[in-house]
Design an enzyme around this catalytic site. Structure first.
Site, short mmCIF file in Angstrom:
data_model
loop_
_atom_site.label_atom_id
_atom_site.label_comp_id
_atom_site.label_asym_id
_atom_site.label_seq_id
_atom_site.Cartn_x
_atom_site.Cartn_y
_atom_site.Cartn_z
N TYR A 134 -32.41 -49.56 27.44
CA TYR A 134 -33.47 -49.44 28.88
C TYR A 134 -34.42 -51.07 28.72
CZ TYR A 134 -35.04 -47.49 32.80
OH TYR A 134 -36.09 -46.76 34.10
N LYS A 162 -29.37 -52.06 30.71
CA LYS A 162 -29.73 -51.76 32.12
C LYS A 162 -30.70 -52.37 31.47
CE LYS A 162 -33.82 -50.25 35.05
NZ LYS A 162 -35.71 -50.71 34.73
#
Length: 293
Positions: A134, A162
């Site tokens: 992330y 992400k």
């Protein structure tokens, strides 16, 4: 992981920070009805670092139960060290239906790329779960570079990233050794339509939590090559996001939007103050104009 929109869900809590499962179930149902491709539970929009330890496993378990296998579910495990992250992973051990865990890099200290590699590699090895990176440098202070990602994806348990950095996305998309099962989710809301047209077609954002109908229109249009309609829908989501940002508290503005969708509870941090009725009316008008209510 199929193409389309991935929603970082909000986490509904009562005034004492206790989880409200019925509200979460309703939120999830709105997303499923809108054709969401996957869900992130306890990401940044879901107050991942602020959920009480007593509620953490409940949020994960009830969310997975509500989804009932209809789309992939990722669970945030963010914390400040490997051992603290592993405590969260341990809390998930008896919950079936989790498709992966997600963590930012540690964010209290500034970390090096070597630190980032060791952090994610160890979590992936020790958890045995599909692990997603992330990349959120606006919060963590440190970005995960493409070189580090390419080292990490050699670990078979590391399944995706992400990131809202288009340069990172471009480099990784063009890499010839990227594993076929390594999923890349883009998270810069402001150019989702351009990214999709380029082939970056898995887009994750928390704003989709309060705009499921508009997100559905956007991705249905872009899937058929209608980028004018898709771009117009995205403009609406961006305008709502900008309205939230200009209010005294973005998270409380988001909370009001969620209430308009029938999702009760507090979606903000417990120290954040309520916004005024005037601001709530502005958000109501915006949500109505978008066709969300």
């Amino acid at each position: 992981m199929k193409k389309g929109f991935y929603t970082a869900l909000g986490t509904p809590l009562d005034e004492n920070g206790n989880f409200l499962p019925e509200s979460m179930a309703h939120q999830i149902e709105l997303q499923i009805q809108a054709g969401v491709s996957g869900l992130l539970v306890m990401g940044s929009m879901g107050q991942m670092s602020y959920i009480k330890q007593t509620e953490y496993a409940k949020v994960a378990a009830e969310s997975v139960k509500a989804v009932a296998g209809r789309v992939p579910v990722l669970i945030g495990v963010t914390d400040l060290s490997i051992n603290r992250v592993m405590e969260r992973v341990e809390a998930l051990k008896d919950i079936d239906g989790i498709d992966g865990i997600v963590s930012t890099v540690p964010y209290y200290d500034t970390v090096t790329q070597d630190n980032i590699f060791e952090f994610y590699n160890e979590i992936a090895n020790r958890s045995g779960r599909a692990t997603y990176l992330y990349d959120l440098p606006v919060v963590t202070k440190t970005a995960t570079t493409p070189d580090t990602v390419m080292k990490l994806w050699k670990n078979p348990n590391i399944k995706g990233i992400k990131s809202g950095n288009m340069v990172t996305q471009r480099i990784l998309h063009r890499a010839t050794d990227r594993p076929d099962d390594f999923t890349m989710m883009y998270s810069n809301l402001d150019d989702f339509d351009i990214a999709y047209k380029y082939g970056i077609d898995k887009n994750l954002d928390g704003m989709f939590a309060c705009t499921p109908k508009t997100a559905q229109r956007m991705y249905q249009a872009m899937a058929t090559g209608d980028y004018a309609t898709g771009g117009a829908a995205l403009d609406g989501i961006i305008c709502l996001r900008n309205l939230f940002s200009s209010s005294p508290c973005l998270a409380k503005a988001f909370s009001h939007a969620m209430h308009l969708l029938g999702c009760e509870g507090n979606f903000a941090k417990d120290y954040q103050k309520e916004i005024s009725d005037e601001w709530k009316e502005k958000i109501t008008v915006a949500m109505r104009s978008m066709g969300e209510i």
